[in-house]
Scaffold this motif. Sequence first.
Motif, short mmCIF file in Angstrom:
data_model
loop_
_atom_site.label_atom_id
_atom_site.label_comp_id
_atom_site.label_asym_id
_atom_site.label_seq_id
_atom_site.Cartn_x
_atom_site.Cartn_y
_atom_site.Cartn_z
N GLU A 163 0.73 -15.19 -12.79
CA GLU A 163 0.16 -16.05 -11.75
C GLU A 163 1.02 -17.28 -11.46
O GLU A 163 1.05 -17.79 -10.34
CB GLU A 163 -1.24 -16.49 -12.17
CG GLU A 163 -2.02 -17.21 -11.08
CD GLU A 163 -3.46 -17.43 -11.45
OE1 GLU A 163 -4.15 -18.15 -10.71
OE2 GLU A 163 -3.91 -16.89 -12.48
N VAL B 20 -2.82 -9.41 -8.52
CA VAL B 20 -2.13 -10.05 -7.40
C VAL B 20 -2.95 -9.94 -6.12
O VAL B 20 -3.10 -10.91 -5.37
CB VAL B 20 -0.73 -9.43 -7.21
CG1 VAL B 20 -0.06 -9.96 -5.94
CG2 VAL B 20 0.15 -9.71 -8.42
N GLU C 132 -5.80 -12.36 -6.07
CA GLU C 132 -5.35 -13.70 -5.68
C GLU C 132 -5.23 -13.80 -4.16
O GLU C 132 -5.49 -14.86 -3.58
CB GLU C 132 -4.00 -14.02 -6.31
CG GLU C 132 -4.02 -14.25 -7.80
CD GLU C 132 -2.63 -14.53 -8.33
OE1 GLU C 132 -1.90 -15.34 -7.72
OE2 GLU C 132 -2.25 -13.91 -9.35
N GLY C 133 -4.81 -12.71 -3.52
CA GLY C 133 -4.59 -12.74 -2.08
C GLY C 133 -5.83 -12.52 -1.24
O GLY C 133 -5.81 -12.77 -0.03
N THR D 53 2.94 -22.33 -4.84
CA THR D 53 1.98 -21.28 -5.19
C THR D 53 1.91 -20.19 -4.13
O THR D 53 1.92 -19.00 -4.44
CB THR D 53 0.58 -21.90 -5.39
OG1 THR D 53 0.65 -22.87 -6.45
CG2 THR D 53 -0.44 -20.83 -5.73
N LEU E 225 3.02 -16.19 -4.52
CA LEU E 225 2.10 -15.09 -4.22
C LEU E 225 2.72 -14.16 -3.20
O LEU E 225 2.65 -12.92 -3.34
CB LEU E 225 0.77 -15.63 -3.71
CG LEU E 225 -0.23 -14.58 -3.19
CD1 LEU E 225 -0.60 -13.59 -4.30
CD2 LEU E 225 -1.48 -15.27 -2.64
#
Length: 315
Positions: free
Chosen positions: A128, A66, A69-70, A138, A142
């Motif tokens: 995801e 996670v 992704e950030g 999306t 997140l």
Amino acid sequence: MSTEKSTGTNTGEPGLEEHYTIVPRRVSFDWERTPLHWIPDEPTATHVINVLHLLLPAGERWFVKVFKEGLPLVTDPVLLKDVKGFMGQEATHSVQHAHVLDHLAAQRLDTAAFTKYVDFLFEKLLGEKPPLGAPIPTQEWLRFRLAVVAAIEQFTAVLGNWVLHADGLDHADADEVMLDLLRWHGAEEVEHRSVAFDMYQHCGGDGLPRYARRIAGMTVTAPVMLYLWVWGTAYLLRRDPRLAGRLRYSLGEHNRAVRKGLLPPWRELGAAIPRYLRRSYHPSQEGSLRKAVEYLAESPAARAAAAAVGRAAIA
């Protein structure tokens, strides 16, 4: 995305530097001599704590995914460095707790029938993409998962601080290797107690929506963690080959272990929730960073890891 500066590694403790650097430690542990009931004659307390090993390998791998992704959303270089240190620590935690699962399996306590559900939770339900094709943008998905990570880290900081002060485990003659694992991990949770919160605050938007999402993250996290913990303890007691089905999880036995100082008090865990729900809350005041640093300086595993790094630098 918020433009606020990170405050997550401000120590809040006199005598420590204003900004604390988070560094992964590549520790290892030898489980060969650790008994199945590593708190002697305390199977319930042993397995309540063993639930950590069921949840953390998949959970902490998920934290790293996670945060990865950030990462493109992080514009604060200080926070970016903290996040990368956090990711390194969590990756190591995941690996070391997975080794304990191997140790349990070697003692005929197979955990795969439980951990498959934990894997499903983190890889599918919180993966995801939103589950069941839910039409969640999306960025919003997140942000929600970052809020869940921050909520989980509230509890891990509280648990980490508890185990650093849990003299009852020493008095019960708990296995030294398991205690070192738990206290090394707990100390690092206190070290990076603010990073997930600051990551969420930075990437979670602004104003009331950001706060509401933070509350939603805790609203989901607290009951799910409680359910998984009770279920996991019941599973371990039921499958424990030394008990042969003679013992089941009971609240009375759990509370007896709490009174003996072998498990954290319910009040201590519960009080972490209203603190977190305050709009002005920041986790930098959770636990004692000084205590964490002191333990990491004496932890056998952390000292061995530091020595290995030193030898590699000289070579």
